[in-house]
Design an enzyme around this catalytic site. Structure first.
Site, PDB file in Angstrom:
ATOM      1  N   SER A 119       0.824  -1.204   0.000  1.00 30.94           N
ATOM      2  CA  SER A 119       0.000   0.000   0.000  1.00 30.94           C
ATOM      3  C   SER A 119       0.860   1.256   0.000  1.00 30.94           C
ATOM      4  O   SER A 119       0.400   2.321  -0.426  1.00 30.94           O
ATOM      5  CB  SER A 119      -0.877   0.030   1.249  1.00 30.94           C
ATOM      6  OG  SER A 119      -1.657  -1.131   1.323  1.00 30.94           O
ATOM      7  N   HIS A 140      -1.175  -2.722  -7.322  1.00 25.65           N
ATOM      8  CA  HIS A 140      -1.879  -2.465  -6.059  1.00 25.65           C
ATOM      9  C   HIS A 140      -3.387  -2.575  -6.235  1.00 25.65           C
ATOM     10  O   HIS A 140      -4.028  -1.679  -6.793  1.00 25.65           O
ATOM     11  CB  HIS A 140      -1.478  -1.063  -5.548  1.00 25.65           C
ATOM     12  CG  HIS A 140      -2.067  -0.719  -4.227  1.00 25.65           C
ATOM     13  ND1 HIS A 140      -2.452   0.557  -3.883  1.00 25.65           N
ATOM     14  CD2 HIS A 140      -2.353  -1.483  -3.148  1.00 25.65           C
ATOM     15  CE1 HIS A 140      -2.938   0.558  -2.656  1.00 25.65           C
ATOM     16  NE2 HIS A 140      -2.887  -0.672  -2.183  1.00 25.65           N
ATOM     17  N   GLU A 152      -3.701   0.268  -9.003  1.00 27.89           N
ATOM     18  CA  GLU A 152      -2.620   1.230  -9.248  1.00 27.89           C
ATOM     19  C   GLU A 152      -1.386   0.443  -9.722  1.00 27.89           C
ATOM     20  O   GLU A 152      -0.936  -0.475  -9.022  1.00 27.89           O
ATOM     21  CB  GLU A 152      -2.264   1.997  -7.967  1.00 27.89           C
ATOM     22  CG  GLU A 152      -3.333   2.988  -7.546  1.00 27.89           C
ATOM     23  CD  GLU A 152      -3.026   3.697  -6.215  1.00 27.89           C
ATOM     24  OE1 GLU A 152      -3.395   4.869  -6.077  1.00 27.89           O
ATOM     25  OE2 GLU A 152      -2.418   3.070  -5.321  1.00 27.89           O
ATOM     26  N   ASN A 190      -3.971   6.038  -1.307  1.00 28.89           N
ATOM     27  CA  ASN A 190      -3.699   6.070   0.133  1.00 28.89           C
ATOM     28  C   ASN A 190      -3.062   7.383   0.583  1.00 28.89           C
ATOM     29  O   ASN A 190      -3.226   7.779   1.742  1.00 28.89           O
ATOM     30  CB  ASN A 190      -2.856   4.862   0.551  1.00 28.89           C
ATOM     31  CG  ASN A 190      -3.691   3.592   0.551  1.00 28.89           C
ATOM     32  OD1 ASN A 190      -4.909   3.649   0.678  1.00 28.89           O
ATOM     33  ND2 ASN A 190      -3.049   2.453   0.376  1.00 28.89           N
TER      34      ASN A 190
HETATM   35  N1  LIG Z   1      -6.186  -4.564   3.732  1.00 29.10           N
HETATM   36  C1  LIG Z   1      -6.318  -3.729   2.719  1.00 29.10           C
HETATM   37  O1  LIG Z   1      -7.323  -2.996   2.634  1.00 29.10           O
HETATM   38  C2  LIG Z   1      -5.258  -3.652   1.647  1.00 29.10           C
HETATM   39  C3  LIG Z   1      -5.582  -3.064   0.424  1.00 29.10           C
HETATM   40  C4  LIG Z   1      -4.612  -3.030  -0.602  1.00 29.10           C
HETATM   41  C5  LIG Z   1      -3.353  -3.546  -0.367  1.00 29.10           C
HETATM   42  N2  LIG Z   1      -3.059  -4.085   0.856  1.00 29.10           N
HETATM   43  C6  LIG Z   1      -1.709  -4.633   1.035  1.00 29.10           C
HETATM   44  O2  LIG Z   1      -1.765  -6.036   0.830  1.00 29.10           O
HETATM   45  C7  LIG Z   1      -0.792  -6.684   1.652  1.00 29.10           C
HETATM   46  C8  LIG Z   1      -1.467  -7.728   2.523  1.00 29.10           C
HETATM   47  O3  LIG Z   1      -2.468  -7.103   3.297  1.00 29.10           O
HETATM   48  P1  LIG Z   1      -3.752  -7.908   3.853  1.00 29.10           P
HETATM   49  O4  LIG Z   1      -4.756  -6.883   4.212  1.00 29.10           O
HETATM   50  O5  LIG Z   1      -4.110  -9.035   2.941  1.00 29.10           O
HETATM   51  O6  LIG Z   1      -3.120  -8.479   5.223  1.00 29.10           O
HETATM   52  P2  LIG Z   1      -3.529  -9.739   6.093  1.00 29.10           P
HETATM   53  O7  LIG Z   1      -3.080  -9.448   7.475  1.00 29.10           O
HETATM   54  O8  LIG Z   1      -4.961 -10.120   5.862  1.00 29.10           O
HETATM   55  O9  LIG Z   1      -2.637 -10.908   5.453  1.00 29.10           O
HETATM   56  C9  LIG Z   1      -1.234 -10.896   5.502  1.00 29.10           C
HETATM   57  C10 LIG Z   1      -0.742 -12.296   5.164  1.00 29.10           C
HETATM   58  O10 LIG Z   1       0.701 -12.273   5.221  1.00 29.10           O
HETATM   59  C11 LIG Z   1       1.135 -13.448   5.890  1.00 29.10           C
HETATM   60  N3  LIG Z   1       2.458 -13.161   6.457  1.00 29.10           N
HETATM   61  C12 LIG Z   1       2.762 -12.460   7.562  1.00 29.10           C
HETATM   62  N4  LIG Z   1       4.099 -12.406   7.729  1.00 29.10           N
HETATM   63  C13 LIG Z   1       4.634 -13.093   6.689  1.00 29.10           C
HETATM   64  C14 LIG Z   1       5.970 -13.407   6.297  1.00 29.10           C
HETATM   65  N5  LIG Z   1       7.011 -12.978   7.024  1.00 29.10           N
HETATM   66  N6  LIG Z   1       6.161 -14.142   5.170  1.00 29.10           N
HETATM   67  C15 LIG Z   1       5.103 -14.574   4.437  1.00 29.10           C
HETATM   68  N7  LIG Z   1       3.814 -14.310   4.757  1.00 29.10           N
HETATM   69  C16 LIG Z   1       3.589 -13.579   5.860  1.00 29.10           C
HETATM   70  C17 LIG Z   1       0.055 -13.689   6.943  1.00 29.10           C
HETATM   71  O11 LIG Z   1       0.087 -15.034   7.377  1.00 29.10           O
HETATM   72  C18 LIG Z   1      -1.210 -13.364   6.163  1.00 29.10           C
HETATM   73  O12 LIG Z   1      -1.680 -14.477   5.419  1.00 29.10           O
HETATM   74  C19 LIG Z   1      -0.073  -5.580   2.445  1.00 29.10           C
HETATM   75  O13 LIG Z   1       1.085  -5.204   1.751  1.00 29.10           O
HETATM   76  C20 LIG Z   1      -1.113  -4.451   2.425  1.00 29.10           C
HETATM   77  O14 LIG Z   1      -0.543  -3.175   2.564  1.00 29.10           O
HETATM   78  C21 LIG Z   1      -3.985  -4.180   1.857  1.00 29.10           C
END
Ligand SMILES: NC(=O)c1ccc[n+]([C@@H]2O[C@H](COP(=O)([O-])OP(=O)(O)OC[C@H]3O[C@@H](n4cnc5c(N)ncnc54)[C@H](O)[C@@H]3O)[C@@H](O)[C@H]2O)c1
Length: 284
Positions: A119, A140, A152, A190
């Protein structure tokens, strides 16, 4: 290059949603989770989501089976070797993502694009962990990925034109509207959204209005579909805190300094919908 097989690393909120989007768009998906139990839970979640779509008449039963057959959930990173594009969507933590990019660079085919769903984190720092910084960019997606129209495409200073064109074509095949943005914390959405969400948390913390009135005000007064505190719960308070920290690190703008209440709630493991309690209680 056309992306025929995509690898997705991380099966949290975003990884699962992106897997559904890509599989529905006819792309083979290899979804990598660290634990088989999470990988299996993700497939079960996808089955449930597709079953609902069949029930609502939005998807044919035969198409559901074809979509499911395109998704393979694995635990071994080595299974990503044949992918044309690998999109990491693990925790918003630069050290964890850097480590993963080093591994992906070693495992993936030379032609593969290594992309991040970050993000806010600097894409260039991930690119420089690899021997192919020209084949690294940001892709993204937004939450929930199956519903949100935008992607994005983030151009690091090392990303080649070909990489950007291939990643954009991938997003378009996924049915998304792609916008191009340079590698600066927060990109477009963001950078604009998070000062607003952060200030809503600060208003709440200062007791200026109740949670429900803050959300009602922004829905009724600005015609937003969700209030800011509801949206923080949807994004995840841990992810939101990481986003604000990255924005603050880049710009040192006080609007990005995380509201103390966010930090306290993350320490208390009140992460929003994913932990079933955040500003709202989802346990009932
Ligand atoms: N939540 C949102 O609204 C959103 C929107 C767009 C982008 N993102 C981005 O997407 C990415 C994931 O976010 P999310 O909301 O799915 O998070 P989440 O917490 O739902 O999932 C994160 C995942 O990463 C895994 N994880 C944690 N540490 C790890 C490691 N060291 N190695 C491998 N896997 C690992 C966890 O087990 C989990 O499955 C982030 O970079 C976030 O910024 C999030």
């Amino acid at each position: 290059m056309t992306v025929k097989r995509v690898g997705i690393v991380g099966s949290g909120i975003m990884g699962s949603g992106i897997a559904e989007v890509a599989a529905k768009a006819g792309i083979e998906v290899v979804l990598r989770s660290r634990a088989q139990s999470t990988a299996d839970a993700m497939v079960a979640g996808l089955e449930k989501s597709l079953a609902k779509q069949v029930e609502r008449g939005k998807l044919e039963a035969a198409d559901r089976d074809t979509v499911l057959a395109r998704v393979r959930a694995v635990t071994d990173l080595g299974e990503l070797a044949e992918c044309d594009l690998v999109l990491e969507s693990i925790v918003e933590d630069l050290a964890a993502k850097k480590h993963l990019f080093t591994e992906l660079d070693r495992i993936c085919a030379d032609h593969a694009i290594l992309a991040t769903n970050t993000s806010t984190l600097p894409v260039i720092e991930l690119a420089m962990e690899t021997g192919r910084p020209d084949r690294v960019c940001g892709v993204h997606f937004f939450n929930p990925a199956p519903m949100m129209a935008l992607v994005e495409i983030v151009r690091a200073i090392t990303s080649s034109d070909e990489t950007i064109a291939d990643a954009t074509a991938f997003a378009t095949t996924c049915g998304k509207n792609a916008v191009l943005v340079k590698d600066q914390a927060g990109f477009i959405v963001n950078a604009l959204l998070f000062p607003y969400l952060n200030n809503a948390a600060k208003l709440f913390d200062a007791g200026v209005a109740t949670r429900d009135d803050i959300d009602a005000a922004m829905k009724g007064g600005c015609n937003f579909p969700m209030g800011p505190l509801e949206l923080l719960d949807l994004v995840g308070l841990d992810t939101s805190l990481a986003i604000l920290e990255a924005l603050y690190e880049e710009f040192k703008d006080p609007n990005y300094a995380p509201a103390p209440v966010l930090r306290r709630m993350v320490s208390a493991e009140r992460l929003g919908r994913k932990s079933r309690v955040g500003f709202y209680d989802y346990r009932k």
